[in-house]
Design an enzyme around this catalytic site. Structure first.
Site, PDB file in Angstrom:
ATOM      1  N   ILE A 199     -21.737  11.243   4.197  1.00 15.32           N
ATOM      2  CA  ILE A 199     -21.426  11.248   5.639  1.00 15.32           C
ATOM      3  C   ILE A 199     -22.172  10.069   6.248  1.00 15.32           C
ATOM      4  O   ILE A 199     -23.401   9.941   6.101  1.00 15.32           O
ATOM      5  CB  ILE A 199     -21.856  12.581   6.282  1.00 15.32           C
ATOM      6  N   PHE A 200     -21.395   9.214   6.912  1.00 16.52           N
ATOM      7  CA  PHE A 200     -21.957   7.953   7.412  1.00 16.52           C
ATOM      8  C   PHE A 200     -22.632   8.147   8.770  1.00 16.52           C
ATOM      9  O   PHE A 200     -22.001   7.982   9.809  1.00 16.52           O
ATOM     10  CB  PHE A 200     -20.866   6.883   7.498  1.00 16.52           C
ATOM     11  N   THR A 204       0.825  -1.220   0.000  1.00 18.30           N
ATOM     12  CA  THR A 204       0.000   0.000   0.000  1.00 18.30           C
ATOM     13  C   THR A 204       0.853   1.262   0.000  1.00 18.30           C
ATOM     14  O   THR A 204       0.336   2.349  -0.239  1.00 18.30           O
ATOM     15  CB  THR A 204      -0.942   0.050   1.236  1.00 18.30           C
ATOM     16  N   GLY A 205       2.135   1.132   0.262  1.00 21.21           N
ATOM     17  CA  GLY A 205       3.020   2.300   0.301  1.00 21.21           C
ATOM     18  C   GLY A 205       3.434   2.724  -1.102  1.00 21.21           C
ATOM     19  O   GLY A 205       3.113   2.067  -2.096  1.00 21.21           O
ATOM     20  N   ASN A 228      -1.020  -9.978   8.405  1.00 21.81           N
ATOM     21  CA  ASN A 228      -0.206  -8.775   8.141  1.00 21.81           C
ATOM     22  C   ASN A 228       0.177  -8.030   9.407  1.00 21.81           C
ATOM     23  O   ASN A 228       1.186  -7.335   9.422  1.00 21.81           O
ATOM     24  CB  ASN A 228      -0.957  -7.797   7.227  1.00 21.81           C
ATOM     25  N   TYR A 240      -9.063  -5.434  13.531  1.00 20.58           N
ATOM     26  CA  TYR A 240      -7.946  -4.482  13.478  1.00 20.58           C
ATOM     27  C   TYR A 240      -7.494  -4.104  14.888  1.00 20.58           C
ATOM     28  O   TYR A 240      -6.315  -4.243  15.244  1.00 20.58           O
ATOM     29  CB  TYR A 240      -8.379  -3.231  12.701  1.00 20.58           C
ATOM     30  N   ARG A 293     -14.116  12.938  16.007  1.00 18.18           N
ATOM     31  CA  ARG A 293     -12.776  12.353  16.040  1.00 18.18           C
ATOM     32  C   ARG A 293     -11.751  13.411  16.451  1.00 18.18           C
ATOM     33  O   ARG A 293     -11.980  14.600  16.311  1.00 18.18           O
ATOM     34  CB  ARG A 293     -12.395  11.809  14.638  1.00 18.18           C
TER      35      ARG A 293
HETATM   36  N1  UDP Z   1     -16.556   9.182   7.168  1.00 14.15           N
HETATM   37  C1  UDP Z   1     -17.639   9.638   6.401  1.00 14.15           C
HETATM   38  N2  UDP Z   1     -17.529   9.634   5.042  1.00 14.15           N
HETATM   39  C2  UDP Z   1     -16.377   9.215   4.398  1.00 14.15           C
HETATM   40  C3  UDP Z   1     -15.291   8.748   5.187  1.00 14.15           C
HETATM   41  C4  UDP Z   1     -15.428   8.733   6.569  1.00 14.15           C
HETATM   42  O1  UDP Z   1     -18.677  10.041   6.929  1.00 14.15           O
HETATM   43  O2  UDP Z   1     -16.343   9.231   3.156  1.00 14.15           O
HETATM   44  C5  UDP Z   1     -16.678   9.209   8.640  1.00 14.15           C
HETATM   45  C6  UDP Z   1     -16.505   7.870   9.326  1.00 14.15           C
HETATM   46  O3  UDP Z   1     -17.721   7.141   9.301  1.00 14.15           O
HETATM   47  C7  UDP Z   1     -16.085   8.337  10.721  1.00 14.15           C
HETATM   48  C8  UDP Z   1     -15.236   9.583  10.440  1.00 14.15           C
HETATM   49  O4  UDP Z   1     -15.648  10.021   9.145  1.00 14.15           O
HETATM   50  O5  UDP Z   1     -17.228   8.732  11.451  1.00 14.15           O
HETATM   51  C9  UDP Z   1     -13.744   9.334  10.435  1.00 14.15           C
HETATM   52  O6  UDP Z   1     -13.499   8.228   9.584  1.00 14.15           O
HETATM   53  P1  UDP Z   1     -12.058   7.883   8.992  1.00 14.15           P
HETATM   54  O7  UDP Z   1     -12.214   6.700   8.076  1.00 14.15           O
HETATM   55  O8  UDP Z   1     -11.447   9.131   8.404  1.00 14.15           O
HETATM   56  O9  UDP Z   1     -11.177   7.516  10.259  1.00 14.15           O
HETATM   57  P2  UDP Z   1     -11.423   6.413  11.434  1.00 14.15           P
HETATM   58  O10 UDP Z   1     -12.021   7.209  12.575  1.00 14.15           O
HETATM   59  O11 UDP Z   1     -12.300   5.326  10.918  1.00 14.15           O
HETATM   60  O12 UDP Z   1     -10.039   5.945  11.733  1.00 14.15           O
END
Ligand code: UDP
Length: 330
Positions: free
Chosen positions: A209-210, A38-39, A94, A143, A223
């Site tokens: 946005i999830f 992946t790098g 991994n 993970y 976060r």
């Molecule tokens: N997220 C989102 N849409 C995206 C990517 C991420 O809403 O396209 C949200 C994700 O569900 C989490 C936050 O952004 O709530 C941070 O996600 P990221 O994958 O950046 O980092 P993680 O906290 O999983 O390490």
């Protein structure tokens, strides 16, 4: 200036390559090992480079038999929560098997210092915030479980074989150093900031946005975003600290949280582009809020993030993706 020689495993990845840049600035002599799964080879300049994998070969053992390092920095890992749920075999191989092979190669060649990229995912769903290092460790994804198992392995190898280690629990790594040609380039990109920035630059048509029904003020996840160069600085300080403390485990974050919608607003503000993301369902495995209590690192390492301002992080990402719309060339 120091001329200590270090080995950076996973040095071609996002966090690893920013660490390499910082370590070179600090005057260290840097060798990088990476399997380039992946790098990016073009993220590396000014180091010796060795392409090998830690799983299924004794390449590291051979390498360590011929070269002596003051410390080994282990950044290489599979690191996507969602992928780990679907493909746990990949993560046990991994992450866990690779770390075991690394420790055995270190043991056989009398290398006794390792700085390990751990994660706030070792805590699982927060029972109280901000997260302190003594919070219960109940990871909810393969993970997080592989990273916690490696922390345990490091504790046991310290007790039995006197291997010194620092497990640094990153919160959300962010930012880049575009003036030195370094950016964030994951394929596929799953992280929030690069996705929002790529959307603002019209490099992608969709932004989702999830989840907007979390128990947070605006309903989206929160976060703690920490700049990769602040992380790099903490790694160098942790290496020095290991002289006095042989078993370090600490959070690396800022102590402040930003919601997903606050990230969208920051990108909108800095880019001048009005953004209207779609709201989608929650992403499995996402805790509502992850914010560090970083006071242990502040105290023990005499370290404080100084580059983690969100507008600066966004500005850097906008610059990187404008200059590299297709990412690294290799
Ligand atoms: N997220 C989102 N849409 C995206 C990517 C991420 O809403 O396209 C949200 C994700 O569900 C989490 C936050 O952004 O709530 C941070 O996600 P990221 O994958 O950046 O980092 P993680 O906290 O999983 O390490």
């Amino acid at each position: 200036m120091s001329s200590e020689k270090i080995l950076v495993i996973g040095g071609a990845g996002y966090v690893g390559s920013h660490f390499v840049r910082y370590a070179l600035h600090e005057g260290l002599e840097v060798s990088v090992a990476d399997n380039l799964s992946t790098g990016h080879r073009s993220a590396l300049r000014g180091t010796a480079f060795f392409q090998f994998d830690l799983t299924g070969s004794d390449a590291l053992l051979q390498h360590l038999s011929r070269n002596r390092y003051a410390a080994i920095f282990h950044f290489a890992a599979s690191c996507l929560v969602g992928e780990s749920v679907e493909k746990p075999d990949l993560y046990y191989r991994n992450n866990l098997i690779a770390a075991y092979n690394m420790l055995e190669a270190m043991r056989a060649t009398n290398h006794d210092r390792v700085i390990f990229s751990s994660t706030c995912a070792v805590y699982g769903a927060p029972q109280r915030l901000p997260l302190t290092e003594d919070h219960p460790k109940q990871p909810i994804s393969p993970y997080g479980r592989t990273k916690l198992a490696i922390e345990w392995m490091l504790e046991d190898y310290h007790r039995a074989y006197e291997i010194r280690s620092a497990s640094l629990r990153y919160f959300n790594a962010a930012g880049c150093e575009p003036q030195d040609g370094l950016g964030e380039d994951h394929r596929p990109e799953t992280h929030l900031i690069p996705n929002v920035v790529r959307y603002a630059l019209r490099l992608t048509n969709d932004l989702v946005i999830f989840g907007d029904d979390y128990p947070t003020p605006d309903g989206t996840c929160i976060r703690d975003y920490i700049h990769v160069t602040d992380l790099a600085e903490a790694h160098i300080k942790a290496m020095a600290k290991m002289d006095h403390n042989p078993l370090i485990r600490m959070n690396l974050g800022t102590g402040a949280g930003l919601s997903n919608l606050e990230i969208v607003s920051a990108v909108s503000r800095v880019s001048g582009v009005k953004l209207s993301p779609k709201m989608g369902p929650r992403r499995p495995g996402d805790p509502p809020e992850l914010v560090a209590d970083p006071s242990l690192a502040f105290r023990e390492l005499d370290w404080k993030p100084s580059r983690s301002n969100i507008e600066e992080i966004v500005r850097q990402a906008l610059q990187w993706f404008s200059e590299h719309p297709s990412g690294y060339p290799d």
